[in-house]
Scaffold this active site. Sequence first.
Site, PDB file in Angstrom:
ATOM      1  N   LYS A  19       0.815  -1.223   0.000  1.00  9.32           N
ATOM      2  CA  LYS A  19       0.000   0.000   0.000  1.00  9.32           C
ATOM      3  C   LYS A  19       0.843   1.265   0.000  1.00  9.32           C
ATOM      4  O   LYS A  19       0.574   2.197  -0.739  1.00  9.32           O
ATOM      5  CB  LYS A  19      -0.855   0.047   1.272  1.00  9.32           C
ATOM      6  N   ARG A  69      -9.220   2.018  10.099  1.00  3.74           N
ATOM      7  CA  ARG A  69      -8.670   0.682  10.320  1.00  3.74           C
ATOM      8  C   ARG A  69      -9.665  -0.194  11.087  1.00  3.74           C
ATOM      9  O   ARG A  69      -9.347  -1.319  11.415  1.00  3.74           O
ATOM     10  CB  ARG A  69      -7.425   0.886  11.148  1.00  3.74           C
ATOM     11  N   ARG A  95      11.293  -5.326   4.449  1.00  2.58           N
ATOM     12  CA  ARG A  95      11.061  -3.922   4.102  1.00  2.58           C
ATOM     13  C   ARG A  95      12.099  -3.011   4.758  1.00  2.58           C
ATOM     14  O   ARG A  95      12.499  -3.215   5.900  1.00  2.58           O
ATOM     15  CB  ARG A  95       9.652  -3.555   4.602  1.00  2.58           C
ATOM     16  N   ARG A 123      11.728  -0.590  10.222  1.00  2.00           N
ATOM     17  CA  ARG A 123      10.791  -0.087  11.245  1.00  2.00           C
ATOM     18  C   ARG A 123      10.753  -1.064  12.410  1.00  2.00           C
ATOM     19  O   ARG A 123      10.796  -2.265  12.213  1.00  2.00           O
ATOM     20  CB  ARG A 123       9.393   0.009  10.641  1.00  2.00           C
ATOM     21  N   ARG A 175       0.393  -8.040  14.042  1.00  3.77           N
ATOM     22  CA  ARG A 175      -0.168  -7.007  13.149  1.00  3.77           C
ATOM     23  C   ARG A 175      -1.104  -7.628  12.121  1.00  3.77           C
ATOM     24  O   ARG A 175      -2.129  -7.047  11.767  1.00  3.77           O
ATOM     25  CB  ARG A 175       0.965  -6.226  12.467  1.00  3.77           C
TER      26      ARG A 175
HETATM   27  P1  AMP Z   1       1.255   1.176   9.346  1.00  3.17           P
HETATM   28  O1  AMP Z   1       2.471   1.988   9.037  1.00  3.17           O
HETATM   29  O2  AMP Z   1       0.056   1.607   8.571  1.00  3.17           O
HETATM   30  O3  AMP Z   1       1.506  -0.309   9.256  1.00  3.17           O
HETATM   31  O4  AMP Z   1       0.890   1.468  10.888  1.00  3.17           O
HETATM   32  C1  AMP Z   1       1.808   1.194  11.928  1.00  3.17           C
HETATM   33  C2  AMP Z   1       1.072   1.114  13.261  1.00  3.17           C
HETATM   34  O5  AMP Z   1       0.427   2.372  13.521  1.00  3.17           O
HETATM   35  C3  AMP Z   1      -0.052   0.082  13.330  1.00  3.17           C
HETATM   36  O6  AMP Z   1       0.432  -1.219  13.653  1.00  3.17           O
HETATM   37  C4  AMP Z   1      -0.909   0.665  14.460  1.00  3.17           C
HETATM   38  O7  AMP Z   1      -0.333   0.430  15.722  1.00  3.17           O
HETATM   39  C5  AMP Z   1      -0.815   2.167  14.178  1.00  3.17           C
HETATM   40  N1  AMP Z   1      -1.904   2.645  13.289  1.00  3.17           N
HETATM   41  C6  AMP Z   1      -1.794   3.070  11.994  1.00  3.17           C
HETATM   42  N2  AMP Z   1      -2.991   3.451  11.510  1.00  3.17           N
HETATM   43  C7  AMP Z   1      -3.887   3.256  12.515  1.00  3.17           C
HETATM   44  C8  AMP Z   1      -5.282   3.443  12.629  1.00  3.17           C
HETATM   45  N3  AMP Z   1      -6.035   3.920  11.628  1.00  3.17           N
HETATM   46  N4  AMP Z   1      -5.868   3.144  13.816  1.00  3.17           N
HETATM   47  C9  AMP Z   1      -5.145   2.689  14.858  1.00  3.17           C
HETATM   48  N5  AMP Z   1      -3.826   2.468  14.809  1.00  3.17           N
HETATM   49  C10 AMP Z   1      -3.185   2.747  13.653  1.00  3.17           C
END
Ligand code: AMP
Length: 220
Positions: A13, A88, A127, A162, A173
């Site tokens: 994404k 989410r 990644r 990360r 996750r």
């Molecule tokens: P991502 O980079 O999108 O994989 O997000 C990394 C982390 O940020 C996720 O594992 C969640 O802990 C938090 N996170 C990102 N977007 C959301 C969301 N819309 N609602 C809640 N937590 C989020």
Amino acid sequence: MQILFLGAPGAGKGTQCKRVAKQLNIPHLSSGDLLREAVKAGTEAGVKAKSFMDQGVLVPDDVLIAMFRDKLSSSDCAKGFLLDGFPRNLAQAEALDAMLKEIKKDLLCVVDLKVDPSLLTERITGRRVCTNKACLTPFHIKFQPPAKEGHCDTCGSTLMTRDDDKEELVAKRLTTYNEQTAPLIEYYGKRSILKTINGDGEPEAIFTELLAALQSKCHA
Ligand code: AMP
């Protein structure tokens, strides 16, 4: 033009959203990037979010809803935006509907980027991401390696893994995605705005398919 991307962690994404937003000249609002920036800056939202992110679970809805309410009503978003990672779960999706109603905008297209689940873990653990917060270009050690190992092709800054891309957090996750985010496919599927794209192939081919889908769905 208001577009939303759904997809499991590792579906690609981030890479596709960056390119699509650039191509359509609309802001790319990545919830993960915004949260990581807030954590780094030590803001109130960042302090609240950190422990949840470290465990691979969702940050409380109120943090995300406040963050996106601010963003969506800003002048940068007047001509549209691309949402990546928000909403989410169902509560966030309902909050987004209410926000869009307030600013008198509709979601024109929801893209579900689908990848074979057996590929996701390797995609996530390999990644690497640029450490320059104005760049944040993602790479993959196997599928999208940088020209110079450990350095960003775009700006030359060093690359990092990360914290939550480490193997021990990945399963958590993915479970969080399946339980809380995947139901949004049905939520948006009930409207005629959902478009499923196969994210298994080459990034370039997926990008071409995405642009064609967006053109036919929302005349991008
Ligand atoms: P991502 O980079 O999108 O994989 O997000 C990394 C982390 O940020 C996720 O594992 C969640 O802990 C938090 N996170 C990102 N977007 C959301 C969301 N819309 N609602 C809640 N937590 C989020």
